[in-house]
Design an enzyme around this catalytic site. Structure first.
Site, PDB file in Angstrom:
ATOM      1  N   GLU A  33      17.919   4.160   4.208  1.00  0.00           N
ATOM      2  CA  GLU A  33      17.673   3.678   5.574  1.00  0.00           C
ATOM      3  C   GLU A  33      16.675   4.575   6.300  1.00  0.00           C
ATOM      4  O   GLU A  33      15.909   4.112   7.149  1.00  0.00           O
ATOM      5  CB  GLU A  33      18.981   3.592   6.366  1.00  0.00           C
ATOM      6  CG  GLU A  33      19.971   2.577   5.797  1.00  0.00           C
ATOM      7  CD  GLU A  33      19.405   1.174   5.719  1.00  0.00           C
ATOM      8  OE1 GLU A  33      18.822   0.720   6.710  1.00  0.00           O
ATOM      9  OE2 GLU A  33      19.554   0.538   4.669  1.00  0.00           O
TER      10      GLU A  33
ATOM     11  N   TRP B 293      12.284  -7.801  13.036  1.00  0.00           N
ATOM     12  CA  TRP B 293      12.083  -9.185  13.498  1.00  0.00           C
ATOM     13  C   TRP B 293      11.107  -9.930  12.605  1.00  0.00           C
ATOM     14  O   TRP B 293      11.316 -11.095  12.269  1.00  0.00           O
ATOM     15  CB  TRP B 293      11.620  -9.201  14.963  1.00  0.00           C
ATOM     16  CG  TRP B 293      12.800  -9.255  15.868  1.00  0.00           C
ATOM     17  CD1 TRP B 293      13.434  -8.191  16.457  1.00  0.00           C
ATOM     18  CD2 TRP B 293      13.552 -10.415  16.226  1.00  0.00           C
ATOM     19  NE1 TRP B 293      14.519  -8.626  17.163  1.00  0.00           N
ATOM     20  CE2 TRP B 293      14.615  -9.982  17.055  1.00  0.00           C
ATOM     21  CE3 TRP B 293      13.434 -11.778  15.947  1.00  0.00           C
ATOM     22  CZ2 TRP B 293      15.559 -10.875  17.585  1.00  0.00           C
ATOM     23  CZ3 TRP B 293      14.363 -12.664  16.484  1.00  0.00           C
ATOM     24  CH2 TRP B 293      15.411 -12.198  17.296  1.00  0.00           C
TER      25      TRP B 293
ATOM     26  N   TRP C  94       9.708 -15.559  17.186  1.00  0.00           N
ATOM     27  CA  TRP C  94      10.371 -14.264  16.983  1.00  0.00           C
ATOM     28  C   TRP C  94       9.991 -13.246  18.038  1.00  0.00           C
ATOM     29  O   TRP C  94      10.752 -12.324  18.335  1.00  0.00           O
ATOM     30  CB  TRP C  94      10.020 -13.720  15.587  1.00  0.00           C
ATOM     31  CG  TRP C  94       8.557 -13.593  15.330  1.00  0.00           C
ATOM     32  CD1 TRP C  94       7.724 -14.544  14.835  1.00  0.00           C
ATOM     33  CD2 TRP C  94       7.732 -12.439  15.590  1.00  0.00           C
ATOM     34  NE1 TRP C  94       6.430 -14.071  14.764  1.00  0.00           N
ATOM     35  CE2 TRP C  94       6.410 -12.784  15.215  1.00  0.00           C
ATOM     36  CE3 TRP C  94       7.971 -11.157  16.099  1.00  0.00           C
ATOM     37  CZ2 TRP C  94       5.342 -11.895  15.338  1.00  0.00           C
ATOM     38  CZ3 TRP C  94       6.909 -10.275  16.220  1.00  0.00           C
ATOM     39  CH2 TRP C  94       5.611 -10.644  15.842  1.00  0.00           C
TER      40      TRP C  94
ATOM     41  N   ASN D 194      23.532  -3.502  12.579  1.00  0.00           N
ATOM     42  CA  ASN D 194      22.311  -3.959  11.908  1.00  0.00           C
ATOM     43  C   ASN D 194      22.480  -5.281  11.162  1.00  0.00           C
ATOM     44  O   ASN D 194      21.574  -6.114  11.152  1.00  0.00           O
ATOM     45  CB  ASN D 194      21.784  -2.901  10.940  1.00  0.00           C
ATOM     46  CG  ASN D 194      20.413  -3.273  10.414  1.00  0.00           C
ATOM     47  OD1 ASN D 194      19.521  -3.563  11.202  1.00  0.00           O
ATOM     48  ND2 ASN D 194      20.253  -3.318   9.103  1.00  0.00           N
TER      49      ASN D 194
ATOM     50  N   TRP E  82      13.476   3.263   5.181  1.00  0.00           N
ATOM     51  CA  TRP E  82      13.090   2.061   5.939  1.00  0.00           C
ATOM     52  C   TRP E  82      12.395   2.457   7.239  1.00  0.00           C
ATOM     53  O   TRP E  82      11.390   1.856   7.636  1.00  0.00           O
ATOM     54  CB  TRP E  82      14.317   1.209   6.277  1.00  0.00           C
ATOM     55  CG  TRP E  82      14.701   0.213   5.226  1.00  0.00           C
ATOM     56  CD1 TRP E  82      15.747   0.310   4.352  1.00  0.00           C
ATOM     57  CD2 TRP E  82      14.054  -1.037   4.924  1.00  0.00           C
ATOM     58  NE1 TRP E  82      15.789  -0.797   3.540  1.00  0.00           N
ATOM     59  CE2 TRP E  82      14.770  -1.641   3.861  1.00  0.00           C
ATOM     60  CE3 TRP E  82      12.953  -1.703   5.456  1.00  0.00           C
ATOM     61  CZ2 TRP E  82      14.406  -2.881   3.322  1.00  0.00           C
ATOM     62  CZ3 TRP E  82      12.601  -2.939   4.913  1.00  0.00           C
ATOM     63  CH2 TRP E  82      13.322  -3.504   3.870  1.00  0.00           C
TER      64      TRP E  82
ATOM     65  N   TRP F 270       6.188 -23.099  17.121  1.00  0.00           N
ATOM     66  CA  TRP F 270       7.551 -22.760  17.526  1.00  0.00           C
ATOM     67  C   TRP F 270       8.046 -23.717  18.596  1.00  0.00           C
ATOM     68  O   TRP F 270       7.257 -24.219  19.398  1.00  0.00           O
ATOM     69  CB  TRP F 270       7.609 -21.328  18.054  1.00  0.00           C
ATOM     70  CG  TRP F 270       7.113 -20.305  17.081  1.00  0.00           C
ATOM     71  CD1 TRP F 270       5.907 -19.659  17.108  1.00  0.00           C
ATOM     72  CD2 TRP F 270       7.810 -19.785  15.921  1.00  0.00           C
ATOM     73  NE1 TRP F 270       5.800 -18.787  16.040  1.00  0.00           N
ATOM     74  CE2 TRP F 270       6.953 -18.847  15.302  1.00  0.00           C
ATOM     75  CE3 TRP F 270       9.050 -20.036  15.350  1.00  0.00           C
ATOM     76  CZ2 TRP F 270       7.306 -18.156  14.146  1.00  0.00           C
ATOM     77  CZ3 TRP F 270       9.407 -19.352  14.200  1.00  0.00           C
ATOM     78  CH2 TRP F 270       8.549 -18.423  13.604  1.00  0.00           C
TER      79      TRP F 270
END
Length: 463
Positions: free
Chosen positions: A271, A379, A356, A338, A274, A303
């Site tokens: 993580e 996102w 988004w 998360n 990440w 969208w």
DNA sequence: GACACATTATG
DNA sequence: ATAATGTGT
């Protein structure tokens, strides 16, 4: 002559490249922090984050005082206006060198470039440090010397770099003078904005304690518990990391030093990778901090208008219990688990097919740990517009996710009391084969239909 | 160019 | 079991 450390996204005295370097100079050291409320608002900083940052800036001021460093709070509406106050401050205190740690949002980089130009003209040296990641930003590259756009190979290379380099903490700063008295240093007047109850305790030593507690008590089971929002399985360190009270390096090195090389620790270290990955992506692709998709072709997606569906999502009234529970947790606490960030993001961008960017902004406006690189990365992953994004045909089913990761419905019951009396089976999808409890909405979309529609709309991009 | 891999869903 | 995509070694 004196040195100035300009604190921004690094509200700590330990493992701080800029501070350590300034303290080695042998000259007197000062510090400053610029309060830029209008800029923060433009960047969608939540009330929780503003409060967290201001409180930690005060805590930092006290810590620095012990090192003989006086911190001054400067005030400017925007980054542009901060050039003048910084320049004036340097002249007032006869500053010869300004030290700061780099940030990678486009506006921050523009500001820092302008600061460098401005101060250099006044014969003030500007020293920047690549302090924000474990492996310095820009150094982890493919065999072709290109940035990675997929996490797994990045993480492999990142781990090799760690093996080869054995990163260490920056030396603890040595005191540069007698302790500064409260009259000589600066404090921001509390109270700050109304915000959710603090998720974590204030201060650098509280952050260190939280890190130690996690590693000693919970890291070993991290792999097994982290995906269950009803459990206390995650580190909860994100507010500290997002605002620089802790560094990724500190987390990595502390994790390595626990000696236990269990799967839990390894999963957690991933993580940290990440975090480094998304910071690198932000650095290599400035368009990400300008509201643009990593995959340009997805800019053509049509969208849906946000409207009532977007309001229902924000308020936690979509009729999908796990989504509603998560959205209420976010609004109430300024934090969201998360696993739930992925579920709610996927639901907004795929099932509701709402842009988004609107979800990204809402998260920033509410999260105490809102951090551009990670939030945008997450996102765009969910919306299938980003690096290493979820393939567009791989859409989470929120009910399935709910059954898997909140099997007893504990998390849902905690945040959606309307459903508290439903059994463990029905609570994930109350509208299925029964009467919906009074006061709880029916699902605002059909999951199956909307999933098919979203996949089709992505498919159409390729024609 | 084969191969591993990716925070899955549905029949 | 099978759907279906792209990166990086």
């Amino acid at each position: 002559m004196a040195e100035l450390v300009w604190f921004r996204n690094d509200l700590r005295t330990a493992d701080n490249a800029a501070l350590t370097a300034a303290c080695k100079s042998g000259r007197p050291v000062r510090a400053c922090f610029i309060v830029t409320h209008a800029q923060w608002q433009e960047h969608d900083w939540s009330a929780a984050r503003v409060k967290f940052v201001l409180e930690h800036a005060n805590a930092l001021s006290k810590q620095l005082a012990k090192l003989g460093i006086a911190l001054t709070f400067l005030h400017a509406d925007t980054f542009a206006a901060s050039l003048d106050v910084l320049e004036q401050h340097c002249q007032q205190h006869n500053i010869s060198h300004v030290h700061f740690n780099e940030e990678y949002g486009a506006n921050e980089r523009k500001r820092d470039k302008q600061v460098r130009d401005r101060l250099t003209k006044r014969d003030i040296a500007v020293k920047k440090y690549r302090d924000q990641t474990v492996a310095p930003v820009g150094q982890i590259l493919t065999q072709k010397d290109e940035p990675y756009s997929v996490f797994t190979p990045f993480a492999r290379r990142w781990r090799v770099w760690i093996e080869e380099t054995h990163p260490t903490l920056y030396a603890a700063p040595s005191a540069t003078g007698p302790e500064v008295t409260p009259e000589q240093t600066d404090t921001l007047p509390a109270p700050f904005k109304d915000a959710p109850e603090p998720l974590v305790e204030t201060g650098e030593s509280a952050a260190h304690d939280a890190l130690e507690e996690f590693l000693a008590e919970r890291a070993a089971s991290y792999k097994d518990t982290r995906d269950f929002p009803a459990l206390d399985g995650t580190s909860q360190l994100s507010p500290y990391l997002a605002n620089g009270v802790l560094s990724g390096r500190q987390c990595l090195i502390a994790a390595q030093q626990t000696g236990s090389s269990g799967e839990g620790i390894e999963t957690w270290i991933n993580e940290i990778a990440w975090r480094d990955f998304y910071i690198n992506i932000l650095y290599h692709y400035p368009r990400l901090s300008m509201h643009r998709a990593f995959k340009p072709e997805t800019e053509a997606l049509n969208w849906n208008e946000p409207g009532a569906h977007f309001e229902a999502w924000k308020e936690g009234r979509t009729g999908i219990p796990i989504v509603d529970a998560a959205m209420r947790q976010l609004k109430t606490t300024g934090w969201m688990h998360n696993r739930l960030r992925m579920i709610t993001a996927m639901f907004l961008s795929k099932n509701l097919f709402i842009d988004w960017r609107l979800g990204e902004a809402w998260f920033m406006q509410n999260l105490v740990d809102g951090f551009l690189a990670s939030n945008n990365g997450g996102w765009q992953w969910s919306a299938s517009t980003g690096t290493d994004a979820a393939p567009y045909f791989r859409v989470f089913n929120p009910v399935t996710q709910s059954e898997r990761f909140d099997p007893k419905g504990e998390f849902i019951r905690n945040w959606v009391p309307e459903l508290a009396k439903l059994d463990n089976k029905r609570i994930h999808d109350p509208s299925k084969g029964g009467v919906v409890p009074k006061g709880y909405p029916r699902p605002i979309v059909d999951l199956k239909e909307s999933r098919k529609e979203a996949i089709a709309r992505f498919q159409a991009l390729k024609d």
